[in-house]
Design a protein around this motif. Structure first.
Motif: not given
Lengths: 352, 352
Positions: A90, A93, A242, A275, A298, A301, B90, B242, B268, B271, B275, B278, B296-298, B301-303, B305
DNA sequence: GTGAAAGCGCTAACAC
DNA sequence: GTGTTAGCGCTTTCAC
């Protein structure tokens, strides 16, 4: 195909006619093909009357010059090759967008090649380039064609203008567009130190990578500038992904003597690392501070929002494209362009 | 340039020689240019001896066929245009990689056009395509060239093979490669409902977007299947970014009567929304459950997940490229290819 | 300022 | 199986 391979174009419903060529325009405008060509390329060398007639004829016929014929004759493709190590990353891009928009404005198209770590692909694109399919190339992969494995003999040499972006190519005599990785890494390290952190882990990029070398130097610079000793035990191997960040997190979690701050040299790694730390029950930045590098979308956020170094990605792309266009159009270009980075302070780093 | 525009190639240090042409190879192999051409294109129609001599001569000269000449003659470019609404998104990078690798294997190159919401760019690429610079195109932008603003008159018609990817193009008679957005959205909605959620907010994509229309239908399907009423008050406008997710979060935070779950139609947005929640002091999934779409990849691993719908992005790209190649090579292709999605259950959704 | 004509390098039709 | 040749559509001398 009704005919020997001509492109067809419906003119009226159901009636198929071949695409207009320069001759059709010439005939309609009652001039020679040379005049049509000149009316397009060098309008000032054509009388206003002739030009008007040509333009009208072009509008009437819907004429679009055949690029293959033009390229064959003029040896210009108006295409630029962009070489990437990994299209799915990413980080690229926004850079690509910067490149594309600048190229587009100058009338150039962009062909993307994703090397994907494959020497065959690299050889293919080297041949592709040598075959004259593009006028120039922007290299984001940190080496020239054929240099991936050293001393492998020389394939067809590339003689078109080249520009290196982000990952500098040390020996190459081409414009390099980059940030000051070393200074940026030093700055982040000093920021961490200024907050009282004395035990700062460093999660590296891939070994041998030039960005990694520079950032690592910067890390050591920052340590030195802050009066902190360099401790090799605080080095953790990563590769900007990651996943490697998550692995680095494992490493940290199991240490009895944990660092109080971690400097990840990419945001992806920082997010992956956070994570893992969370899953292990640690909180950030209370238990441990985490810093990243790049300022991808990201980062802002993430939870907590990531303190990082902002790279002007779009501007980097634009600058590289501009430098290449300069070269392509016979102008010179500075050998090295460095764009400014910025320390972005968010919530993932706190005073000790 | 020492000569009328020929590409030069250093042969020995300091001595510059023009690139080898088919004639040079023919002379060296003692055959005609036609035989050289055939040895490359249809080796079975050339005697083994002649072929061997040609290959040797090619190796010796470093001959690479001139693509412009080849294209001019054969009317094939071996290039494919990929039309994107936004290169910096992305979501597209893995799709692009899938496209690129499949195209590459079949000997096609990829030209990327980032429309960036600009009608001028779109017109440019329409002309580009009409001019025969590419053999086919993959459209990720949800409409055909010139259809962005309806009834605007018809520019040069595109008659090359086209394939629509992800965003289907309703009226168009071209292969469409996609997922079942409606079924996937319904599934997620039912998953939320099965966990006891009765007040489920829906954060939409851009109005009019076909993905949005399908997912919204799926949301309503899922509600109905779970015996829940549809409440327009729980619809929140988004556009897959986002930022719009963060705005949607604001909307939710200020409600006195908060939904217990939010279905965001892109990761997006999910996430971004998390944010905001939170920052407002809510915890996820304790106070509110959040679901995404895309994987997506993130997301992983987001918090926390993210629970989401996985789209097989790389496979989507590969399928689209394959379909186009089929068309390009005269084979037929199914009009609609639907790839499977998967409900990925992580930590951002909990029972009520 | 304009036209005639050569030719970029290749492939494909045709003849043998 | 192989060679000869025409010509893809354009730009660019060169001559006027």
């Amino acid at each position: 195909m009704d005919d020997i391979g001509h492109k067809d174009r419906p003119e009226h419903e159901g009636i198929v006619v071949r695409a207009a060529r320069i001759q059709d325009v010439a005939k309609l405008a009652d001039v020679s093909t040379a005049t049509v060509s000149r009316a397009l390329a060098t309008p000032e060398r054509v009388s206003p009357e002739a030009r008007a007639r040509v333009l009208e004829a072009i509008a009437k016929t819907g004429y679009v010059p055949n690029p293959a014929a033009r390229t064959l004759r003029s040896q210009k493709t108006y295409m630029v090759l962009v070489v990437l190590p990994d299209l799915a990353n990413t980080f690229f891009s926004k850079i690509l967008r910067g490149i594309e928009e600048t190229l587009f404005e100058a009338g150039y198209g962009m062909i993307i090649s994703d090397l994907d770590g494959s020497p065959e692909k690299e050889a293919h694109f080297a041949a592709f380039t040598a075959a004259g399919r593009v006028d120039g190339a922007i290299l984001l992969n940190g080496h020239l064609f054929g240099q991936s494995r050293e001393g492998e003999g020389n394939p067809a040499r590339i003689t078109i203008p080249l520009v290196a972006l982000c990952e500098g190519i040390p020996g190459a005599d081409i414009p390099q567009i980059e940030i000051d990785n070393r200074a940026a890494a030093s700055r982040m390290t000093q920021h961490l130190a200024s907050l009282g952190h004395r035990s700062i882990a460093y999660v590296s990029g891939p070994p041998g990578n030039i960005l990694e070398r520079e950032r690592f130097q910067g890390f050591k610079d920052g340590l030195a500038a802050s009066g902190l000793p360099f401790d090799p035990g605080l080095l953790i191997a990563g590769d900007y992904t990651i996943e490697s960040g998550m692995r680095a997190g494992q490493d940290i979690v199991v240490r009895q003597d944990r660092p109080t701050a971690v400097f990840c040299t990419s945001d992806e790694m920082a997010i992956g690392l956070m994570r893992t730390l969370f899953s292990a029950g640690l909180s950030i930045p209370t238990d441990i501070s985490v810093a990243g590098f790049d300022d991808i979308e990201f980062a802002a956020v993430a939870e907590p929002a990531l303190t990082t170094i902002r790279q002007p990605r779009r501007e980097l792309g634009q600058a590289a494209a501009s430098a290449l266009i300069d070269l392509l159009q016979g102008r010179s270009s500075p050998k090295r362009i460095r764009l400014e980075t910025e320390l972005v302070i968010r919530d993932s780093v706190a005073p000790l």
